[in-house]
Design a protein around this motif. Structure first.
Motif, PDB file in Angstrom:
ATOM      1  N   TYR A  27       2.316   4.401  10.671  1.00  0.00           N
ATOM      2  CA  TYR A  27       3.476   5.253  10.390  1.00  0.00           C
ATOM      3  C   TYR A  27       4.720   4.555  10.901  1.00  0.00           C
ATOM      4  O   TYR A  27       4.800   4.190  12.068  1.00  0.00           O
ATOM      5  CB  TYR A  27       3.323   6.612  11.085  1.00  0.00           C
ATOM      6  CG  TYR A  27       2.130   7.371  10.587  1.00  0.00           C
ATOM      7  CD1 TYR A  27       2.207   8.118   9.424  1.00  0.00           C
ATOM      8  CD2 TYR A  27       0.919   7.332  11.268  1.00  0.00           C
ATOM      9  CE1 TYR A  27       1.108   8.803   8.949  1.00  0.00           C
ATOM     10  CE2 TYR A  27      -0.192   8.030  10.809  1.00  0.00           C
ATOM     11  CZ  TYR A  27      -0.088   8.761   9.646  1.00  0.00           C
ATOM     12  OH  TYR A  27      -1.168   9.432   9.176  1.00  0.00           O
ATOM     13  N   LEU A  28       5.668   4.378  10.023  1.00  0.00           N
ATOM     14  CA  LEU A  28       6.937   3.796  10.437  1.00  0.00           C
ATOM     15  C   LEU A  28       7.797   4.907  11.036  1.00  0.00           C
ATOM     16  O   LEU A  28       7.730   6.030  10.606  1.00  0.00           O
ATOM     17  CB  LEU A  28       7.643   3.158   9.246  1.00  0.00           C
ATOM     18  CG  LEU A  28       6.916   1.968   8.608  1.00  0.00           C
ATOM     19  CD1 LEU A  28       7.686   1.471   7.403  1.00  0.00           C
ATOM     20  CD2 LEU A  28       6.758   0.843   9.614  1.00  0.00           C
TER      21      LEU A  28
ATOM     22  N   ASP B  57       0.801  -1.224   0.000  1.00  0.00           N
ATOM     23  CA  ASP B  57       0.000   0.000   0.000  1.00  0.00           C
ATOM     24  C   ASP B  57       0.831   1.270   0.000  1.00  0.00           C
ATOM     25  O   ASP B  57       0.431   2.280  -0.571  1.00  0.00           O
ATOM     26  CB  ASP B  57      -0.899   0.056   1.248  1.00  0.00           C
ATOM     27  CG  ASP B  57      -1.934  -1.048   1.263  1.00  0.00           C
ATOM     28  OD1 ASP B  57      -2.297  -1.535   0.184  1.00  0.00           O
ATOM     29  OD2 ASP B  57      -2.386  -1.403   2.358  1.00  0.00           O
ATOM     30  N   ALA B  58       1.954   1.254   0.699  1.00  0.00           N
ATOM     31  CA  ALA B  58       2.738   2.471   0.878  1.00  0.00           C
ATOM     32  C   ALA B  58       4.222   2.141   0.925  1.00  0.00           C
ATOM     33  O   ALA B  58       4.604   0.987   1.112  1.00  0.00           O
ATOM     34  CB  ALA B  58       2.322   3.162   2.172  1.00  0.00           C
ATOM     35  N   GLU B  59       5.040   3.172   0.742  1.00  0.00           N
ATOM     36  CA  GLU B  59       6.482   2.991   0.778  1.00  0.00           C
ATOM     37  C   GLU B  59       7.131   4.111   1.582  1.00  0.00           C
ATOM     38  O   GLU B  59       6.657   5.238   1.577  1.00  0.00           O
ATOM     39  CB  GLU B  59       7.072   3.022  -0.639  1.00  0.00           C
ATOM     40  CG  GLU B  59       6.643   1.857  -1.487  1.00  0.00           C
ATOM     41  CD  GLU B  59       7.249   1.896  -2.875  1.00  0.00           C
ATOM     42  OE1 GLU B  59       7.674   2.981  -3.327  1.00  0.00           O
ATOM     43  OE2 GLU B  59       7.286   0.833  -3.516  1.00  0.00           O
ATOM     44  N   VAL B  60       8.200   3.757   2.272  1.00  0.00           N
ATOM     45  CA  VAL B  60       9.020   4.731   2.991  1.00  0.00           C
ATOM     46  C   VAL B  60      10.393   4.694   2.341  1.00  0.00           C
ATOM     47  O   VAL B  60      10.999   3.631   2.236  1.00  0.00           O
ATOM     48  CB  VAL B  60       9.129   4.372   4.495  1.00  0.00           C
ATOM     49  CG1 VAL B  60      10.054   5.342   5.205  1.00  0.00           C
ATOM     50  CG2 VAL B  60       7.757   4.351   5.144  1.00  0.00           C
ATOM     51  N   TYR B  61      10.865   5.864   1.880  1.00  0.00           N
ATOM     52  CA  TYR B  61      12.171   5.956   1.229  1.00  0.00           C
ATOM     53  C   TYR B  61      13.194   6.451   2.236  1.00  0.00           C
ATOM     54  O   TYR B  61      12.999   7.465   2.885  1.00  0.00           O
ATOM     55  CB  TYR B  61      12.109   6.918   0.040  1.00  0.00           C
ATOM     56  CG  TYR B  61      11.334   6.364  -1.115  1.00  0.00           C
ATOM     57  CD1 TYR B  61       9.945   6.383  -1.125  1.00  0.00           C
ATOM     58  CD2 TYR B  61      11.977   5.800  -2.192  1.00  0.00           C
ATOM     59  CE1 TYR B  61       9.229   5.856  -2.176  1.00  0.00           C
ATOM     60  CE2 TYR B  61      11.267   5.287  -3.258  1.00  0.00           C
ATOM     61  CZ  TYR B  61       9.896   5.309  -3.237  1.00  0.00           C
ATOM     62  OH  TYR B  61       9.189   4.782  -4.278  1.00  0.00           O
ATOM     63  N   LEU B  62      14.286   5.712   2.340  1.00  0.00           N
ATOM     64  CA  LEU B  62      15.376   6.072   3.236  1.00  0.00           C
ATOM     65  C   LEU B  62      16.658   6.188   2.413  1.00  0.00           C
ATOM     66  O   LEU B  62      16.831   5.456   1.440  1.00  0.00           O
ATOM     67  CB  LEU B  62      15.557   4.984   4.306  1.00  0.00           C
ATOM     68  CG  LEU B  62      14.325   4.652   5.146  1.00  0.00           C
ATOM     69  CD1 LEU B  62      14.574   3.407   5.976  1.00  0.00           C
ATOM     70  CD2 LEU B  62      13.971   5.829   6.027  1.00  0.00           C
ATOM     71  N   PRO B  63      17.560   7.088   2.793  1.00  0.00           N
ATOM     72  CA  PRO B  63      18.814   7.187   2.045  1.00  0.00           C
ATOM     73  C   PRO B  63      19.639   5.902   2.205  1.00  0.00           C
ATOM     74  O   PRO B  63      19.595   5.266   3.260  1.00  0.00           O
ATOM     75  CB  PRO B  63      19.527   8.387   2.682  1.00  0.00           C
ATOM     76  CG  PRO B  63      18.872   8.573   4.011  1.00  0.00           C
ATOM     77  CD  PRO B  63      17.481   8.034   3.903  1.00  0.00           C
ATOM     78  N   ALA B  64      20.360   5.532   1.167  1.00  0.00           N
ATOM     79  CA  ALA B  64      21.143   4.296   1.200  1.00  0.00           C
ATOM     80  C   ALA B  64      22.243   4.333   2.256  1.00  0.00           C
ATOM     81  O   ALA B  64      22.663   3.291   2.741  1.00  0.00           O
ATOM     82  CB  ALA B  64      21.750   4.020  -0.172  1.00  0.00           C
TER      83      ALA B  64
ATOM     84  N   ILE C 257      14.134   1.136   0.384  1.00  0.00           N
ATOM     85  CA  ILE C 257      12.687   1.331   0.403  1.00  0.00           C
ATOM     86  C   ILE C 257      12.051   0.261   1.271  1.00  0.00           C
ATOM     87  O   ILE C 257      12.282  -0.928   1.074  1.00  0.00           O
ATOM     88  CB  ILE C 257      12.106   1.267  -1.019  1.00  0.00           C
ATOM     89  CG1 ILE C 257      12.779   2.334  -1.887  1.00  0.00           C
ATOM     90  CG2 ILE C 257      10.601   1.437  -1.000  1.00  0.00           C
ATOM     91  CD1 ILE C 257      12.724   2.044  -3.345  1.00  0.00           C
ATOM     92  N   ILE C 258      11.258   0.708   2.247  1.00  0.00           N
ATOM     93  CA  ILE C 258      10.458  -0.207   3.048  1.00  0.00           C
ATOM     94  C   ILE C 258       9.025  -0.078   2.529  1.00  0.00           C
ATOM     95  O   ILE C 258       8.365   0.935   2.732  1.00  0.00           O
ATOM     96  CB  ILE C 258      10.501   0.132   4.546  1.00  0.00           C
ATOM     97  CG1 ILE C 258      11.945   0.116   5.064  1.00  0.00           C
ATOM     98  CG2 ILE C 258       9.639  -0.858   5.336  1.00  0.00           C
ATOM     99  CD1 ILE C 258      12.084   0.591   6.497  1.00  0.00           C
TER     100      ILE C 258
END
Length: 82
Positions: A80-81, A32-39, A70-71
């Protein structure tokens, strides 16, 4: 000296090296959703986010794309993560 080049067609599940295969894209689209984090995120922060998701029984997938981790998860706006 001659240069030899092997050219082959790109199939459905085979893409260029900088792209994800189709099966992986299909899997990712299921969330449903994605959380983008820097590598280059601190591993402790990434571990904390994954442990939180696991402890709260959030179904998630972990993907690496370009310069991001990406989670992908279920729940949309409801969860909310950290």
């Amino acid at each position: 000296m001659t240069k030899h080049q092997i050219a082959q067609a790109v199939g459905d599940d085979q893409k260029l090296s900088d792209q994800q295969p189709d099966w992986l894209e299909r899997l990712r689209r299921n969330f449903d959703a994605e959380v983008y984090l820097p590598a280059d995120i601190w591993r402790e922060s990434l571990s904390a986010a994954l442990l939180w998701a696991s402890d709260n029984k959030v179904d998630f997938g972990l993907f690496h794309e370009g310069g991001a981790i990406i989670i992908a998860h279920f729940g949309g706006d409801e969860i909310y993560l950290p």
